[in-house]
Write an enzyme that holds these catalytic residues in place. Structure first.
Site, PDB file in Angstrom:
ATOM      1  N   ARG A 116     -34.558  -7.375  -9.144  1.00 25.20           N
ATOM      2  CA  ARG A 116     -33.791  -6.773  -8.039  1.00 25.20           C
ATOM      3  C   ARG A 116     -34.459  -5.493  -7.522  1.00 25.20           C
ATOM      4  NH1 ARG A 116     -31.532 -11.063  -8.805  1.00 25.20           N
ATOM      5  NH2 ARG A 116     -29.305 -11.511  -8.475  1.00 25.20           N
TER       6      ARG A 116
ATOM      7  N   GLU B  80     -26.041  -2.306  -7.871  1.00 20.79           N
ATOM      8  CA  GLU B  80     -27.087  -3.057  -7.190  1.00 20.79           C
ATOM      9  C   GLU B  80     -26.951  -2.889  -5.679  1.00 20.79           C
ATOM     10  OE1 GLU B  80     -28.466  -6.882  -5.572  1.00 20.79           O
ATOM     11  OE2 GLU B  80     -27.123  -7.447  -7.209  1.00 20.79           O
TER      12      GLU B  80
ATOM     13  N   SER C 110     -23.173  -9.666  -6.525  1.00 20.14           N
ATOM     14  CA  SER C 110     -23.147  -8.819  -7.729  1.00 20.14           C
ATOM     15  C   SER C 110     -23.157  -7.351  -7.304  1.00 20.14           C
ATOM     16  CB  SER C 110     -24.382  -9.072  -8.596  1.00 20.14           C
ATOM     17  OG  SER C 110     -24.421 -10.392  -9.030  1.00 20.14           O
TER      18      SER C 110
HETATM   19  N1  EPU Z   1     -20.164 -13.580 -17.742  1.00 20.61           N
HETATM   20  C1  EPU Z   1     -18.963 -13.263 -18.324  1.00 20.61           C
HETATM   21  N2  EPU Z   1     -17.938 -12.857 -17.521  1.00 20.61           N
HETATM   22  C2  EPU Z   1     -18.071 -12.764 -16.165  1.00 20.61           C
HETATM   23  C3  EPU Z   1     -19.314 -13.074 -15.575  1.00 20.61           C
HETATM   24  C4  EPU Z   1     -20.352 -13.491 -16.385  1.00 20.61           C
HETATM   25  O1  EPU Z   1     -18.806 -13.335 -19.520  1.00 20.61           O
HETATM   26  O2  EPU Z   1     -17.086 -12.399 -15.514  1.00 20.61           O
HETATM   27  C5  EPU Z   1     -21.255 -14.098 -18.580  1.00 20.61           C
HETATM   28  C6  EPU Z   1     -21.369 -15.613 -18.389  1.00 20.61           C
HETATM   29  O3  EPU Z   1     -20.543 -16.302 -19.219  1.00 20.61           O
HETATM   30  C7  EPU Z   1     -22.820 -15.878 -18.679  1.00 20.61           C
HETATM   31  C8  EPU Z   1     -23.508 -14.596 -18.265  1.00 20.61           C
HETATM   32  O4  EPU Z   1     -22.512 -13.596 -18.190  1.00 20.61           O
HETATM   33  O5  EPU Z   1     -22.997 -16.068 -20.055  1.00 20.61           O
HETATM   34  C9  EPU Z   1     -24.270 -14.731 -16.974  1.00 20.61           C
HETATM   35  O6  EPU Z   1     -23.373 -15.072 -15.928  1.00 20.61           O
HETATM   36  P1  EPU Z   1     -23.854 -15.769 -14.558  1.00 20.61           P
HETATM   37  O7  EPU Z   1     -24.633 -16.989 -14.840  1.00 20.61           O
HETATM   38  O8  EPU Z   1     -22.665 -15.884 -13.678  1.00 20.61           O
HETATM   39  O9  EPU Z   1     -24.918 -14.765 -13.951  1.00 20.61           O
HETATM   40  P2  EPU Z   1     -24.947 -13.181 -13.825  1.00 20.61           P
HETATM   41  O10 EPU Z   1     -25.990 -12.671 -14.744  1.00 20.61           O
HETATM   42  O11 EPU Z   1     -23.581 -12.600 -13.946  1.00 20.61           O
HETATM   43  C10 EPU Z   1     -26.871 -13.200 -12.051  1.00 20.61           C
HETATM   44  C11 EPU Z   1     -27.146 -12.636 -10.694  1.00 20.61           C
HETATM   45  C12 EPU Z   1     -26.413 -13.426  -9.619  1.00 20.61           C
HETATM   46  C13 EPU Z   1     -26.889 -14.867  -9.699  1.00 20.61           C
HETATM   47  C14 EPU Z   1     -26.616 -15.416 -11.102  1.00 20.61           C
HETATM   48  C15 EPU Z   1     -27.161 -16.788 -11.311  1.00 20.61           C
HETATM   49  C16 EPU Z   1     -27.552 -10.262 -11.053  1.00 20.61           C
HETATM   50  C17 EPU Z   1     -27.074  -8.871 -10.845  1.00 20.61           C
HETATM   51  N3  EPU Z   1     -26.744 -11.249 -10.639  1.00 20.61           N
HETATM   52  O12 EPU Z   1     -25.479 -13.006 -12.314  1.00 20.61           O
HETATM   53  O13 EPU Z   1     -26.800 -12.904  -8.372  1.00 20.61           O
HETATM   54  O14 EPU Z   1     -26.245 -15.676  -8.733  1.00 20.61           O
HETATM   55  O15 EPU Z   1     -27.252 -14.555 -12.090  1.00 20.61           O
HETATM   56  O16 EPU Z   1     -28.544 -16.748 -11.414  1.00 20.61           O
HETATM   57  O17 EPU Z   1     -28.653 -10.455 -11.570  1.00 20.61           O
HETATM   58  C18 EPU Z   1     -26.216 -11.372  -6.637  1.00 20.61           C
HETATM   59  O18 EPU Z   1     -27.249 -10.760  -6.924  1.00 20.61           O
HETATM   60  O19 EPU Z   1     -25.462 -11.007  -5.702  1.00 20.61           O
HETATM   61  C19 EPU Z   1     -25.840 -12.524  -7.436  1.00 20.61           C
HETATM   62  C20 EPU Z   1     -24.693 -13.160  -7.261  1.00 20.61           C
END
Ligand code: EPU
Length: 339
Positions: A165, A335, A239
């Site tokens: 990012r 972010e 995010s």
């Molecule tokens: N999780 C939780 N609770 C929540 C959300 C997530 O426990 O409320 C846990 C999930 O269970 C999972 C882990 O966190 O084990 C990762 O969750 P997720 O796959 O939803 O991805 P993220 O790391 O929360 C990132 C990006 C997203 C992108 C997704 C998928 C960042 C800041 N965000 O989110 O990007 O869509 O991975 O690759 O890196 C964005 O930048 O606007 C965005 C949506």
């Protein structure tokens, strides 16, 4: 180029915050950027804010200067060889529209990045990423307008200093360039990246037997729609926080206390922690105060249910950051660009 006065920015930011721009203009060519930056040059205090899709900003006050909306359009194939095709998209093109163009033409590489809100111009700025792919993986070069010198320059991948990012445009060149177009290096033979857990699961659910880029794109769309709020319905900027990277030792200490903590290796001695998990465990998921809230299906996303202002959202983010730090000792970083 027409300069308007006292324009509401509500339609121009996906949070749906009703802040006002003192001056507002839409630029449709790089030449018009000269006009943007020559506007009222006698007023040394007048600042300029360039916006694209408005999907990564939080407006916490009225903007006293000139808001310039990027309306540079066009997508074209610039060259190709046996393996690759180089596609150039103007910065004001909608990102998902560009992804759809690639899928329709069988150009592979961006299907995992389906449905990310915002415009093409913002994609290298913060090296957008999702489901195991980042823009840097398909990036060839970009053209940007040097605000000081009032001229266009080309940046190759090494010049952009891409990170998670991050890019040079968020760091040392912050506020110094306007990205005008981006050229992507896509492949004719797809290389499928379905390792991100939920994708394979979704493809199975869809009954997909033979992988195609259209099927992967649809799987990503389904996953996103199931947990990320549609900005047209509920204001948000994706995010709100980054996933923080912490030393491995600190992660192992945390694991003793919180065995379910979610983290992924990030380099040799560091772990990227799922901020969504930290926020959910701190009890914020689904929280709402007035019209500002923490999304019930993905805690990393802050939302505006209607009439929240930027300060409401900002204050909520600060409360979450303090709380997560006091429980886990981990510092979250926003972010979204706070204006
Ligand atoms: N999780 C939780 N609770 C929540 C959300 C997530 O426990 O409320 C846990 C999930 O269970 C999972 C882990 O966190 O084990 C990762 O969750 P997720 O796959 O939803 O991805 P993220 O790391 O929360 C990132 C990006 C997203 C992108 C997704 C998928 C960042 C800041 N965000 O989110 O990007 O869509 O991975 O690759 O890196 C964005 O930048 O606007 C965005 C949506």
């Amino acid at each position: 180029m027409q300069i308007q006065e006292n324009i509401s920015l509500k339609p121009y930011n996906t949070f749906g915050i009703n802040a006002t721009a003192r001056y507002f203009a839409k630029f449709t060519s790089a030449e018009e950027l000269d006009e943007v930056y020559n506007f009222d040059s006698s007023n040394k205090d007048l600042t300029t804010l360039v916006i694209g899709g408005g999907s990564n900003i939080l407006l916490t006050q009225d903007y006293k200067g000139l808001v310039a909306k990027n309306e540079l359009h066009g997508i074209e194939v610039v060259s190709q060889d046996e393996a690759n095709v180089y596609v150039r998209a103007a910065a004001g093109e909608n990102w998902h529209g560009f992804v759809e163009y690639c899928i329709q033409n069988d150009f592979a590489g961006v299907e995992n990045l389906s449905l990310i809100p915002g415009n093409v111009g913002a994609s290298p700025m913060q090296n957008i990423g999702a489901y195991g792919v980042e823009i840097k993986d398909v990036f060839h070069e970009l053209e940007a307008y040097n605000i000081q010198e009032k001229k266009l320059e080309i940046f190759y991948a090494k010049d952009c200093e891409f990170g998670y990012r991050e890019s040079v445009f968020k760091r040392k060149y912050k506020g110094k360039y306007v990205i005008t177009r981006v050229t992507f290096k896509l492949t004719k033979q797809p290389y499928f990246n379905t390792s991100y857990g939920a994708i394979q699961q979704e493809l199975d659910k869809m009954g997909v037997k033979e992988l195609t880029i259209a099927a992967v794109s649809q799987a990503v769309i389904n996953i996103r729609q199931s947990k990320l709020p549609d900005p047209k319905v509920i204001g948000n900027a994706g995010s709100f926080f980054k996933n923080p990277t912490i030393p491995k030792q600190q992660f192992e200490e945390l694991q003793k206390q919180f065995p379910a903590i979610v983290g992924y290796p990030a380099g040799t001695d560091a772990i990227k922690v799922a901020a969504g998990w930290l926020i959910e465990q701190s009890g914020w998921k689904g929280y709402r105060k007035g019209d500002a809230g923490c999304h019930a299906k993905q805690a990393l996303v802050l939302v505006n249910y209607g009439n929240a202002n930027g300060i409401d959202i900002y204050n909520l983010s600060t409360a979450i950051m303090h709380n997560v730090e006091s429980i886990f000792g981990v510092i979250l970083e926003r972010e979204v660009n706070v204006i």
